[in-house]
Scaffold this active site. Structure first.
Site, mmCIF file in Angstrom:
data_model
loop_
_atom_site.group_PDB
_atom_site.id
_atom_site.type_symbol
_atom_site.label_atom_id
_atom_site.label_comp_id
_atom_site.label_asym_id
_atom_site.label_seq_id
_atom_site.Cartn_x
_atom_site.Cartn_y
_atom_site.Cartn_z
ATOM 1 N N ASP A 164 15.364 -9.328 -1.504
ATOM 2 C CA ASP A 164 14.569 -8.215 -1.985
ATOM 3 C C ASP A 164 14.884 -8.121 -3.393
ATOM 4 O O ASP A 164 15.800 -7.697 -3.963
ATOM 5 C CB ASP A 164 14.687 -6.975 -1.105
ATOM 6 C CG ASP A 164 14.926 -7.025 0.149
ATOM 7 O OD1 ASP A 164 14.789 -8.117 0.837
ATOM 8 O OD2 ASP A 164 14.271 -5.907 0.830
ATOM 9 N N LYS A 227 6.606 -5.372 -1.027
ATOM 10 C CA LYS A 227 7.474 -4.221 -0.572
ATOM 11 C C LYS A 227 7.170 -3.064 -1.592
ATOM 12 O O LYS A 227 7.020 -3.060 -2.741
ATOM 13 C CB LYS A 227 8.864 -4.695 -0.394
ATOM 14 C CG LYS A 227 9.885 -3.318 -0.092
ATOM 15 C CD LYS A 227 11.387 -3.963 -0.292
ATOM 16 C CE LYS A 227 12.368 -2.737 -0.026
ATOM 17 N NZ LYS A 227 13.646 -3.332 0.031
ATOM 18 N N LYS A 263 6.400 -4.446 3.415
ATOM 19 C CA LYS A 263 7.300 -3.502 3.800
ATOM 20 C C LYS A 263 7.378 -2.239 3.082
ATOM 21 O O LYS A 263 7.744 -2.425 1.719
ATOM 22 C CB LYS A 263 8.565 -4.588 3.641
ATOM 23 C CG LYS A 263 10.031 -3.757 4.057
ATOM 24 C CD LYS A 263 11.379 -4.315 3.586
ATOM 25 C CE LYS A 263 12.374 -3.618 3.813
ATOM 26 N NZ LYS A 263 13.658 -4.271 3.289
#
Length: 327
Positions: A164, A227, A263
């Protein structure tokens, strides 16, 4: 997949379809493309998000939705006080969220700092649970590219299956889109076989148009996920922002035939919230995205409420917080 470099400013094209590779050829082409995207109607997207949030869900669908949401959780601990013991306990909870019910799905992944990856690898051995590590000087990203790539290497070498990363929001807001693009491409290459989640930190992007542009930038550069946020600032994930990002991956699929993931992270704490997001996934992107491979929740406390509501539906009465491990 090999990368090639555009002739003018070094912007990288990496196996994109011809009509999209052309827009990443140089900085001006990239800027024209991003600013040529259709504008987002703030009133419209917020109204649609509010309408879908009130959608009635049958009990049987709600039970299935809770199980699906559990299987989509990236169970997260990202604190300076994290210890190997805490990570092992979280891994045990991820493997068997409800010790009294072996039919409860396991979570999708554990999300941790790079120095905790080796502990997670050991604790999750023999499972299909992913090991996601934040990297690139999370949560600010305010350091050199060399340091950010070294951060990725530490996580990948220790066994992370997902990375991430945070984008340089300052560069994005200053209109330095090519710099952000190249940053994502470099991190993607450093990931090797690990999937890459590109954190946009949408709370700092100010407008839905910027969220759409940042989403497309992440997709063009090779992000496997886009995300919403680090969860470290407010606002974090919101339904309208997630709608914009879901539409981006749907549009990407329509243009390329390639399905990418979304996400939302931060601020999603209840089963009711999670079900609202699943409705949005189904309605905006499509039912094919109702899969942990294509949609995740970045959360820590959400799992607790999902388990409590699951027990309530299974047993016919509310169990209370004493019946689950609360983190």
């Amino acid at each position: 997949m090999s990368a090639t470099t555009g002739p003018t400013t070094g912007v990288t094209t990496h196996g994109l379809p011809a009509h999209l590779a052309d827009v990443t050829r140089d900085d001006s082409s990239l800027r024209r493309f991003l600013h040529g995207l259709p504008g987002v109607d703030p009133v419209g997207v917020e109204a649609r998000a509010a309408t879908l949030a009130t959608r009635s869900i049958k009990k049987s669908s709600k039970v299935a939705g809770i199980d699906l949401a559990i299987s989509m959780v990236d169970l997260t601990t990202l604190e300076g006080a994290d210890t190997p013991g805490k990570v092992r306990a979280l891994a045990a909870k991820g493997r068997r969220p409800d010790p009294d019910d072996p039919h409860t799905p396991s979570v999708a992944a554990l999300c941790i700092y790079p120095d905790m990856v080796a502990t997670a690898v050991q604790a999750l051995a023999g499972t299909s649970i992913g090991i996601a590590s934040v990297a690139t000087a999370f949560p600010t990203g305010r350091t050199s590219m060399a340091v950010r790539l070294a951060d990725v290497a530490v996580a990948v070498d220790a066994g992370a299956t997902e990375i991430d990363m945070v984008i340089d929001r300052g560069a994005f807001l200053a209109g330095r889109y090519a710099a952000v693009f190249e940053e994502i491409v470099a991190v993607k290459q450093a990931c090797g076989d690990a999937r890459l989640k590109v954190i946009l930190e949408t709370g700092e992007l100010a407008t839905y148009d910027n969220v759409r542009r940042a989403s497309w930038l992440g997709l063009l550069a090779g992000g496997d996920f886009i995300k919403t946020s680090t969860g470290k600032i407010a606002p974090a994930a919101t339904l309208p922002v997630t709608h914009v990002m879901l539409q981006a991956v749907r549009d990407w699929y329509d243009q390329t035939g390639e399905r990418r993931a979304v996400k939302p992270a931060g601020g999603i704490r209840t089963s009711k919230d999670a079900l609202r997001y699943l409705v949005a996934v189904n309605e905006v992107a499509g039912p094919e995205w109702l899969d942990p491979f294509y949609f995740r929740f970045g959360a820590s406390s959400l799992l607790n409420d999902l388990l409590l509501q699951r027990r309530t539906h299974r047993l016919g009465h509310y169990s209370g917080a004493d019946y689950v491990t609360v983190d």
